[in-house]
Design an enzyme around this catalytic site. Sequence first.
Site, PDB file in Angstrom:
ATOM      1  N   TYR A  32       2.092  38.176  44.259  1.00 36.82           N
ATOM      2  CA  TYR A  32       1.785  39.172  45.296  1.00 36.82           C
ATOM      3  C   TYR A  32       1.441  40.511  44.676  1.00 36.82           C
ATOM      4  O   TYR A  32       1.645  40.726  43.476  1.00 36.82           O
ATOM      5  CB  TYR A  32       2.972  39.300  46.263  1.00 36.82           C
ATOM      6  CG  TYR A  32       4.149  40.093  45.725  1.00 36.82           C
ATOM      7  CD1 TYR A  32       4.968  39.589  44.723  1.00 36.82           C
ATOM      8  CD2 TYR A  32       4.432  41.365  46.221  1.00 36.82           C
ATOM      9  CE1 TYR A  32       6.047  40.315  44.238  1.00 36.82           C
ATOM     10  CE2 TYR A  32       5.511  42.094  45.739  1.00 36.82           C
ATOM     11  CZ  TYR A  32       6.315  41.570  44.756  1.00 36.82           C
ATOM     12  OH  TYR A  32       7.364  42.298  44.268  1.00 36.82           O
ATOM     13  N   ARG A  51      -4.012  43.157  37.834  1.00 35.95           N
ATOM     14  CA  ARG A  51      -2.710  42.532  37.623  1.00 35.95           C
ATOM     15  C   ARG A  51      -2.601  41.224  38.398  1.00 35.95           C
ATOM     16  O   ARG A  51      -2.007  40.253  37.910  1.00 35.95           O
ATOM     17  CB  ARG A  51      -1.572  43.476  38.013  1.00 35.95           C
ATOM     18  CG  ARG A  51      -0.200  42.864  37.685  1.00 35.95           C
ATOM     19  CD  ARG A  51       0.940  43.819  37.892  1.00 35.95           C
ATOM     20  NE  ARG A  51       1.013  44.276  39.267  1.00 35.95           N
ATOM     21  CZ  ARG A  51       1.763  45.298  39.681  1.00 35.95           C
ATOM     22  NH1 ARG A  51       2.501  45.968  38.811  1.00 35.95           N
ATOM     23  NH2 ARG A  51       1.771  45.651  40.938  1.00 35.95           N
ATOM     24  N   ARG A  99       5.767  17.840  48.540  1.00 41.89           N
ATOM     25  CA  ARG A  99       6.732  18.499  47.669  1.00 41.89           C
ATOM     26  C   ARG A  99       6.912  17.729  46.355  1.00 41.89           C
ATOM     27  O   ARG A  99       7.340  16.568  46.354  1.00 41.89           O
ATOM     28  CB  ARG A  99       8.082  18.641  48.372  1.00 41.89           C
ATOM     29  CG  ARG A  99       9.055  19.490  47.563  1.00 41.89           C
ATOM     30  CD  ARG A  99      10.384  19.708  48.289  1.00 41.89           C
ATOM     31  NE  ARG A  99      11.270  20.536  47.479  1.00 41.89           N
ATOM     32  CZ  ARG A  99      11.986  20.063  46.452  1.00 41.89           C
ATOM     33  NH1 ARG A  99      11.953  18.786  46.162  1.00 41.89           N
ATOM     34  NH2 ARG A  99      12.741  20.880  45.734  1.00 41.89           N
ATOM     35  N   LYS A 148       4.059  38.779  38.587  1.00 44.28           N
ATOM     36  CA  LYS A 148       4.559  39.322  39.857  1.00 44.28           C
ATOM     37  C   LYS A 148       4.696  38.214  40.894  1.00 44.28           C
ATOM     38  O   LYS A 148       3.884  38.086  41.808  1.00 44.28           O
ATOM     39  CB  LYS A 148       3.637  40.446  40.342  1.00 44.28           C
ATOM     40  CG  LYS A 148       4.266  41.351  41.395  1.00 44.28           C
ATOM     41  CD  LYS A 148       3.441  42.606  41.574  1.00 44.28           C
ATOM     42  CE  LYS A 148       3.866  43.431  42.771  1.00 44.28           C
ATOM     43  NZ  LYS A 148       5.209  43.991  42.708  1.00 44.28           N
ATOM     44  N   GLU A 180      14.645  47.655  34.448  1.00 41.23           N
ATOM     45  CA  GLU A 180      13.911  48.394  35.485  1.00 41.23           C
ATOM     46  C   GLU A 180      14.740  48.419  36.753  1.00 41.23           C
ATOM     47  O   GLU A 180      15.830  47.854  36.820  1.00 41.23           O
ATOM     48  CB  GLU A 180      12.535  47.752  35.728  1.00 41.23           C
ATOM     49  CG  GLU A 180      12.589  46.290  36.087  1.00 41.23           C
ATOM     50  CD  GLU A 180      11.220  45.598  36.075  1.00 41.23           C
ATOM     51  OE1 GLU A 180      10.191  46.255  36.306  1.00 41.23           O
ATOM     52  OE2 GLU A 180      11.208  44.371  35.851  1.00 41.23           O
TER      53      GLU A 180
HETATM   54  N1  PLP Z   1       9.127  46.625  38.650  1.00 40.57           N
HETATM   55  C1  PLP Z   1       9.361  45.726  39.622  1.00 40.57           C
HETATM   56  C2  PLP Z   1      10.394  44.688  39.401  1.00 40.57           C
HETATM   57  C3  PLP Z   1       8.633  45.770  40.821  1.00 40.57           C
HETATM   58  O1  PLP Z   1       8.881  44.870  41.796  1.00 40.57           O
HETATM   59  C4  PLP Z   1       7.667  46.793  41.000  1.00 40.57           C
HETATM   60  C5  PLP Z   1       6.861  46.883  42.241  1.00 40.57           C
HETATM   61  O2  PLP Z   1       6.986  46.145  43.166  1.00 40.57           O
HETATM   62  C6  PLP Z   1       7.462  47.718  39.966  1.00 40.57           C
HETATM   63  C7  PLP Z   1       8.198  47.595  38.797  1.00 40.57           C
HETATM   64  C8  PLP Z   1       6.456  48.822  40.084  1.00 40.57           C
HETATM   65  O3  PLP Z   1       5.154  48.336  39.961  1.00 40.57           O
HETATM   66  P1  PLP Z   1       3.932  49.063  40.669  1.00 40.57           P
HETATM   67  O4  PLP Z   1       3.904  50.464  40.131  1.00 40.57           O
HETATM   68  O5  PLP Z   1       2.753  48.294  40.239  1.00 40.57           O
HETATM   69  O6  PLP Z   1       4.195  49.028  42.136  1.00 40.57           O
END
Ligand code: PLP
Length: 284
Positions: A32, A51, A99, A148, A180
């Site tokens: 996503y 990305r 599945r 992501k 993070e």
């Molecule tokens: N880190 C994580 C785990 C995230 O889920 C997100 C955004 O959803 C970010 C960092 C920040 O990324 P972006 O600046 O591309 O939104």
Amino acid sequence: MRTVYVNGDYLPEDQAKVSVFDRGFLFADAVYEVTSVLDGKIIAFDGHVERLARSLAELGMDMPMSPEALLDIHRELVARNAIDEGLIYLQVSRGAADRDFAYPAADTPQTVVLFTQAKAGLADAPMAKTGMKVISIPDRRWGRRDIKTVQLLYPSMGKMLAKDAGVHDAWMVEDGAVTEGTSNNAYIVKDGTIITRHLGEEILHGITRKAVLAYAAEAQMKVEERAFTLAEAQAADEAFITSASTFVMPVVEIDGVPVGSGEPGPVAARLREIYLDESRKAAV
Ligand code: PLP
């Protein structure tokens, strides 16, 4: 009622449906992007599409359509839903199939869904003035956080732990270092140097992170991309986060310890201002 995009159609949200056999639903086999909208225009579109392509490629999936076609859908939803400030969510899954842990045939149609969320006051968020508080939690996510995926259960648990502790978010810690936030990249400032974790498989490569670090360098600010500990963060002059939906947001407390003065700091404020100005200029 909102209009939602599903596999080529623009539908009222109560008619927007995907299969119960969708691999996004059964296996979190989907990626996503979340892109923000300011003044009815899309922020950092190119970065998000790049990305998306990378996340898909890492999972052996193709882009469902060209970047231009994706931009058209983003714009159409902004127009149809009259979004002035808000977010656009985009999800691409490997599609619906019987599945099976093994991926289905490569020609299985992907599921592509986009919807909007209006958020008045996104740029003018009061929290930018007061700052946010975070707790630390162990990072128990999988090892490919640079992809992501929609596999967001642990970040959701982290948000709930933060909520239960009466704070806004959680910073995740692994091997003694901060990775993070639950949905954002984490930074500290010490003696004028901006410190944020280096890129790797341990964190998401934030689109906002990339832009903010570039603007910081242009503004002659010193940047170090390296891991930092929680103790270092608590002893820093400032802390902040970045994400597509919060831009740059100051962090004023970590595990009950005030960061610096305990008030939002000048570096975060300056970066937020630059980021918002530049993003608005480059918005599409
Ligand atoms: N880190 C994580 C785990 C995230 O889920 C997100 C955004 O959803 C970010 C960092 C920040 O990324 P972006 O600046 O591309 O939104």
